[in-house]
Design a protein around this motif. Structure first.
Motif, mmCIF file in Angstrom:
data_model
loop_
_atom_site.group_PDB
_atom_site.id
_atom_site.type_symbol
_atom_site.label_atom_id
_atom_site.label_comp_id
_atom_site.label_asym_id
_atom_site.label_seq_id
_atom_site.Cartn_x
_atom_site.Cartn_y
_atom_site.Cartn_z
ATOM 1 N N ALA A 11 59.467 64.083 44.010
ATOM 2 C CA ALA A 11 60.780 64.849 44.664
ATOM 3 C C ALA A 11 62.096 64.020 44.372
ATOM 4 O O ALA A 11 62.014 62.748 44.319
ATOM 5 C CB ALA A 11 60.631 64.731 46.210
ATOM 6 N N ALA A 12 63.015 64.573 44.213
ATOM 7 C CA ALA A 12 64.560 63.881 43.891
ATOM 8 C C ALA A 12 64.955 63.560 45.222
ATOM 9 O O ALA A 12 64.890 64.279 46.112
ATOM 10 C CB ALA A 12 65.459 65.065 43.112
ATOM 11 N N PRO A 324 63.716 68.589 42.708
ATOM 12 C CA PRO A 324 63.324 67.470 41.667
ATOM 13 C C PRO A 324 63.887 68.120 40.453
ATOM 14 O O PRO A 324 63.688 69.315 40.008
ATOM 15 C CB PRO A 324 61.614 67.836 41.856
ATOM 16 C CG PRO A 324 61.344 68.097 43.037
ATOM 17 C CD PRO A 324 62.423 69.178 43.511
ATOM 18 N N HIS A 326 63.432 66.549 36.562
ATOM 19 C CA HIS A 326 62.612 65.883 35.644
ATOM 20 C C HIS A 326 63.196 65.476 34.129
ATOM 21 O O HIS A 326 63.528 66.555 33.542
ATOM 22 C CB HIS A 326 61.165 66.500 35.442
ATOM 23 C CG HIS A 326 60.323 65.517 34.919
ATOM 24 N ND1 HIS A 326 60.115 64.049 35.392
ATOM 25 C CD2 HIS A 326 59.566 65.755 33.909
ATOM 26 C CE1 HIS A 326 59.147 63.688 34.527
ATOM 27 N NE2 HIS A 326 58.785 64.322 33.701
#
Length: 354
Positions: A11-12, A324, A326
């Motif tokens: 998770a961001a 999130p 990536h």
């Protein structure tokens, strides 16, 4: 409704609550991007890029004739694999209307770059790629994760049969060798697609494909001896497939997949299933901007030169709303994709062991 955990994503960190202005999460992001002028056309960039690609094709043809019946042609075959890859990436931008706003010019130039220049059907690829963009990494909806030679999830591995079952347990080791066949696969798929009633302008597509094949093979076997011609074809098409595979593999392979009725909102559907690749200007050129896969999926018609600037906005916005995001290096992206292929092949390896 299932969200695969075959490829977990961290998770961001959230830097605060979501923006309070009206509209969906994507609508708010879209306003920021448009206000920054990032959806504006870039005619100069594409004039230079398309002109450079055409110049490289013509120069390659001239060098081919100048070298004549020589084994040095194999070096040219490798170079022309890169040129064909760049033509394919330019056709990709044309298909997304990044170059022209209107469909007519986009389709005309797309068929010239795709069908005539490299022997890949623009219509077939457009149909396939449009479905991929609508539902990336959704099993059953995204043709790019349909089980064929490779399996992309443990569920597919458990129900695999035929060639997929035969090689699925070792598909991570075989992935890059199999890319040598991707160029041939693109040509064959393009020809097979001509039989589909859904293919628009089949006569035109078929005629351009025929012209490409006739000119390509005639040049090889008129200029080179049969052995050298076959060697040139093999080197050229195998490396062409590897180049395209290496450009597209980092984008979604090894990222989370969806199944069934699981279709989150547009922003999350695109961001969660996509991977960005870090790099400089050389990476941008070699991957044709596909290294900004998250931004490309959110804004498919955004011109390639604006993707780098859009990344700053998109990454910050995803942090704000806790989605999130990536991003990794190029080599690491291949490692993640191969690790995923190995992991999902476990059910097949268990069957082999039993």
């Amino acid at each position: 409704m299932t969200f695969s955990i075959d490829a977990p994503v961290e998770a961001a960190p959230s830097s605060g609550p979501a923006p309070s202005s009206g509209g969906s999460d994507f609508a708010r992001l879209s306003r920021r991007v448009r206000e920054a002028g990032l959806m504006d056309r870039c005619p100069r960039h594409y004039a230079v890029r398309l002109g450079s690609v055409l110049t490289a094709l013509i120069a390659g043809g001239a060098a081919f004739l100048a070298l004549g019946d020589s084994w040095w042609q194999l070096l040219l075959a490798a170079a022309m694999a890169l040129v064909f890859g760049q033509v394919a990436l330019a056709a990709h931008d044309l298909a997304h209307r990044q170059v022209f706003r209107r469909r007519g010019p986009s389709e005309t130039w797309g068929r010239l770059f795709g069908n005539l220049a490299i022997g890949m059907s623009y219509g077939w690829w457009m149909n396939k790629h449009t479905r991929h963009h609508a539902n990336p990494n959704h099993e059953g909806l995204d043709p790019d994760v349909a089980p064929d030679i490779l399996v992309w999830s443990t569920a597919q591995a458990r129900h695999s049969s035929g060639l997929a079952r035969a090689i699925g347990g070792h598909q991570a080791l075989l992935f890059f060798p199999l890319l040598t066949l991707e160029g041939f696969n693109l040509h064959l798929s393009s020809v097979r697609a001509l039989r589909s009633p859904a293919m628009k302008h089949r006569v035109l597509e078929g005629a351009l494909l025929f012209l490409h094949v006739a000119a390509y093979l005639s040049a090889l076997f008129l200029v080179l001896s049969p052995g050298k011609a076959v060697a040139f074809l093999a080197v050229h098409q195998c490396l062409f497939g590897v180049y395209l595979g290496c450009a597209f593999a980092p984008n979604h392979k090894g990222m989370p997949t969806f199944t069934g009725d699981d279709r989150p909102d547009f922003l999350r559907r695109q961001v969660l299933t996509s991977r960005n690749v870090r790099g400089g200007r050389l990476t941008d050129v070699m991957l044709g901007g596909l290294n900004y896969q998250i931004e490309h999926h959110l804004f498919p018609s955004m011109p390639t030169p604006h993707l780098r600037r859009a990344q700053v906005i998109v990454r910050q916005y995803c942090a704000e709303i806790g989605v999130p995001y990536h991003e990794t290096g190029l080599i690491r992206s291949y490692g993640e994709a191969l690790a995923h292929l190995h992991r999902v092949g476990e059910p097949i390896r268990r069957r082999e062991a039993a």
